[in-house]
Enzyme design. Structure first.
Site, PDB file in Angstrom:
ATOM      1  N   SER A  37       0.781  -1.229   0.000  1.00  0.00           N
ATOM      2  CA  SER A  37       0.000   0.000   0.000  1.00  0.00           C
ATOM      3  C   SER A  37       0.815   1.282   0.000  1.00  0.00           C
ATOM      4  O   SER A  37       0.398   2.280  -0.593  1.00  0.00           O
ATOM      5  CB  SER A  37      -0.957   0.006   1.198  1.00  0.00           C
ATOM      6  OG  SER A  37      -0.272  -0.275   2.399  1.00  0.00           O
ATOM      7  N   ASP A 240      -3.222   5.693  11.325  1.00  0.00           N
ATOM      8  CA  ASP A 240      -3.183   4.226  11.446  1.00  0.00           C
ATOM      9  C   ASP A 240      -1.792   3.706  11.793  1.00  0.00           C
ATOM     10  O   ASP A 240      -1.603   2.518  12.021  1.00  0.00           O
ATOM     11  CB  ASP A 240      -3.686   3.559  10.167  1.00  0.00           C
ATOM     12  CG  ASP A 240      -2.851   3.880   8.922  1.00  0.00           C
ATOM     13  OD1 ASP A 240      -1.729   4.424   9.076  1.00  0.00           O
ATOM     14  OD2 ASP A 240      -3.310   3.594   7.810  1.00  0.00           O
ATOM     15  N   HIS A 243       0.762   3.903   7.323  1.00  0.00           N
ATOM     16  CA  HIS A 243       0.879   4.485   5.989  1.00  0.00           C
ATOM     17  C   HIS A 243       1.472   5.883   6.038  1.00  0.00           C
ATOM     18  O   HIS A 243       1.145   6.679   6.916  1.00  0.00           O
ATOM     19  CB  HIS A 243      -0.503   4.533   5.322  1.00  0.00           C
ATOM     20  CG  HIS A 243      -1.096   3.189   5.106  1.00  0.00           C
ATOM     21  ND1 HIS A 243      -2.171   2.714   5.835  1.00  0.00           N
ATOM     22  CD2 HIS A 243      -0.749   2.195   4.244  1.00  0.00           C
ATOM     23  CE1 HIS A 243      -2.471   1.492   5.424  1.00  0.00           C
ATOM     24  NE2 HIS A 243      -1.614   1.152   4.461  1.00  0.00           N
TER      25      HIS A 243
END
Length: 266
Positions: A37, A240, A243
């Protein structure tokens, strides 16, 4: 970042690449973007408290400005002007935002405007592990297939940019990471008939599990020719804690560009 199962929309077989972008440009220099990601891009992605869904804020920093000199290989293998979110067609089960591909490309062109047209090949999928990228897997096959298709425009694949490891920070996966990664790099080089293909990997700064150090050590100690790294440690993360935020995405993209220019551009 974990996926309990993986779905993909697959591209047709190699052979139908549009010869140039919308302006007729062909990419002279092709860069493969692969991993999970943080390569796909999560900059500007936030949780909408009204819907409890992840959304992208739509903000494109100036370092990610589109230009006819930066193209991206679409899902159906046409060259289009690249713009964030670069991976929205590829990483289509996730919410994509700003990734490192655009700041990487713009930084290169700012410092080396004579380089020519850049062609980016998005291949990253959020939530994946290194075992999902081993030779013969759907992810591996898609990467090799898209790389071969991109090369049909007569450009040269200059570098594989790799950013993956956050989902491998469990005890067993972290111990197996180095061997799996080296095998993956060797297999990609062999299948692309490019035994010395330059690779720049990002050393991760966060992970899901208690063995981040193991993965970082593995990445820092890859002992293969033409493999170099840049380190994401110290960059800021989204809430989070996994990221990179938009500012950090731009920073890592520029670090990758500097690494390419310093190590592989002659």
């Amino acid at each position: 970042m974990f996926l309990s199962f993986i779905f993909f929309v697959f591209v047709p077989g190699v052979g139908n690449v549009m010869p140039g972008g919308p302006s007729g440009h062909k990419p002279n220099n092709i860069f493969l973007l692969a991993g999970q990601s943080n390569m796909a891009g999560r900059g500007g992605v936030y949780n909408d408290t009204k819907t409890n869904l992840l959304k992208w804020d739509g903000k494109v920093p100036p370092q990610c400005t589109p230009t006819p000199n930066i193209l991206a290989l679409s899902l159906n293998k046409t060259w289009d002007i690249a713009r964030d979110p670069l991976h929205k067609e590829i990483d289509n089960l996730k919410t994509c935002g700003v990734g490192p591909g655009m700041p990487f490309s713009n930084e290169i062109l700012a410092k080396r405007p004579d380089l020519g047209v850049i062609g980016l090949v998005p291949c990253a999928i959020g939530g994946t592990k290194i075992e999902n990228w081993q030779k013969g897997t759907t992810l591996y096959n898609q990467l090799v297939d898209r790389a071969r298709a991109a090369r049909e425009s007569d450009g040269n694949i200059r570098v594989l940019l790799w950013y993956l490891g956050e989902s491998d920070c469990g005890e067993q996966d972290s111990m197996l990471y180095k061997g799996r990664l080296e095998k993956f790099f060797n297999d990609v080089r062999q299948d692309l008939n490019s035994p010395d293909l330059p690779i720049i990997l990002v050393v991760i700064s966060a992970g899901e599990g208690n063995f981040l150090r193991n993965v970082r050590d593995a990445q820092l100690n890859i002992n293969l020719k033409n493999v170099v790294h840049v380190d994401a440690m110290g960059l800021t993360l989204l809430p989070d804690h996994l990221h990179l935020d938009t500012k950090s995405v731009v920073s890592i993209g520029q670090k990758l560009a500097d690494s390419f220019l310093n190590n592989f551009y002659h």
